[in-house]
Design a protein around this motif. Structure first.
Motif, short mmCIF file in Angstrom:
data_model
loop_
_atom_site.label_atom_id
_atom_site.label_comp_id
_atom_site.label_asym_id
_atom_site.label_seq_id
_atom_site.Cartn_x
_atom_site.Cartn_y
_atom_site.Cartn_z
N UNK A 71 -2.62 -2.85 6.44
CA UNK A 71 -1.64 -1.77 6.47
C UNK A 71 -1.45 -1.28 7.90
N UNK A 72 -2.56 -0.96 8.56
CA UNK A 72 -2.49 -0.45 9.94
C UNK A 72 -3.85 -0.70 10.59
N UNK A 73 -3.87 -1.17 11.83
CA UNK A 73 -5.15 -1.49 12.47
C UNK A 73 -6.10 -0.31 12.60
N UNK A 74 -5.58 0.91 12.53
CA UNK A 74 -6.44 2.09 12.68
C UNK A 74 -6.69 2.81 11.35
N UNK A 75 -6.29 2.20 10.25
CA UNK A 75 -6.46 2.85 8.95
C UNK A 75 -7.88 2.67 8.44
N UNK A 133 3.56 -2.20 1.25
CA UNK A 133 4.06 -3.29 0.39
C UNK A 133 3.58 -4.65 0.87
N UNK A 134 3.54 -4.86 2.17
CA UNK A 134 3.03 -6.14 2.69
C UNK A 134 1.55 -6.32 2.32
N UNK A 135 0.77 -5.27 2.47
CA UNK A 135 -0.65 -5.35 2.14
C UNK A 135 -0.86 -5.55 0.64
N UNK A 136 -0.09 -4.82 -0.18
CA UNK A 136 -0.21 -4.95 -1.63
C UNK A 136 0.18 -6.35 -2.08
N UNK A 137 1.25 -6.88 -1.51
CA UNK A 137 1.70 -8.23 -1.85
C UNK A 137 0.62 -9.25 -1.50
N UNK A 138 -0.03 -9.06 -0.37
CA UNK A 138 -1.12 -9.95 0.03
C UNK A 138 -2.30 -9.85 -0.94
N UNK A 187 -6.75 3.62 -0.95
CA UNK A 187 -6.43 4.08 -2.31
C UNK A 187 -5.54 5.33 -2.32
N UNK A 188 -5.73 6.21 -1.36
CA UNK A 188 -4.89 7.40 -1.24
C UNK A 188 -3.45 6.99 -0.95
N UNK A 189 -3.28 6.07 -0.03
CA UNK A 189 -1.96 5.57 0.31
C UNK A 189 -1.31 4.90 -0.90
N UNK A 190 -2.07 4.12 -1.64
CA UNK A 190 -1.54 3.44 -2.83
C UNK A 190 -1.10 4.46 -3.88
N UNK A 212 9.24 5.34 5.83
CA UNK A 212 9.77 3.97 5.68
C UNK A 212 8.81 2.92 6.24
N UNK A 213 8.18 3.22 7.40
CA UNK A 213 7.19 2.29 7.95
C UNK A 213 5.98 2.18 7.03
N UNK A 214 5.56 3.31 6.45
CA UNK A 214 4.44 3.30 5.52
C UNK A 214 4.73 2.46 4.29
N UNK A 215 5.96 2.56 3.78
CA UNK A 215 6.36 1.75 2.61
C UNK A 215 6.28 0.27 2.97
N UNK A 216 6.87 -0.11 4.11
CA UNK A 216 6.86 -1.53 4.52
C UNK A 216 5.44 -2.06 4.69
#
Length: 182
Positions: free
Chosen positions: A63-67, A138-143, A73-76, A131-135
């Motif tokens: 999702x993000x290198x600093x996450x 979604x990439x991480x979830x798809x993976x 789970x909170x983000x999801x 919008x960046x958070x959604x993108x």
């Protein structure tokens, strides 16, 4: 068909153990023989949690290198329920509001979520993904979904659906049980 470990009998798992086998090469039947159903369940839940924790950092990094791994789970949850309030998140995860507030502040700093004034209560805030958070999410979830599809490729889709239903039921019943203790 679903095996007793909930994994296929070939390949390896994310933690490197042979699929269908424990780290020591034993099968679930070997590990749980002699255990009662609740002792066997406790063991399997413990292993699922451990494996999820060990993969959490890499999922968060997608999702993000600093996450932080604990924030995924909170983000999801925010992605599934846009406009959630901080108090709702604290209640859902069973943590204090201060804990959620700190995590949300970090997600805001990373540009993944935004807070807006609650139109129903100006003292409250609604939280949504940017919008960046959604993108990124979604990439991480798809993976992650692709990883599950690969790991469980030999399972019948009905077995996967049943596992999802049973895990949902397990989670709901644990939450309800804890709330009844209060």
């Amino acid at each position: 068909m679903l095996s007793s470990t909930g994994s296929s009998s070939t390949g390896t798992t994310e933690d490197g153990a042979a699929a269908g086998k424990g780290a020591g090469g034993d099968t679930a039947d070997d590990r749980t023989s002699g255990l009662g159903p609740f002792e066997g369940l406790e063991r399997e839940v413990r292993l699922v949690i451990r494996r999820a924790q060990s993969s959490g950092a890499s999922i968060a990094q997608r999702v993000h290198p600093e996450l932080d791994a604990s924030a995924y789970p909170l983000l999801a949850h925010i992605a599934e329920r846009p406009g959630a309030r901080g108090s709702d998140l604290a209640s859902f995860f069973g943590v204090g509001r201060a804990t959620v507030s700190r995590q949300l502040s970090r997600l805001v700093e990373l540009g993944l979520v935004e807070r807006t004034v609650d139109p129903d209560d100006s003292r409250g805030q609604r939280i949504t993904l940017t919008p960046d958070g959604v993108d990124r999410f979604e990439r991480a979830r798809t993976s992650r979904v692709a990883m599950l599809e690969g790991a469980l490729a030999t399972w019948e889709t009905d077995d996967v659906a049943q596992l999802a239903r049973l895990l949902n039921r397990y989670s709901a019943d644990i939450v309800a049980w804890k709330q009844n203790l209060r």
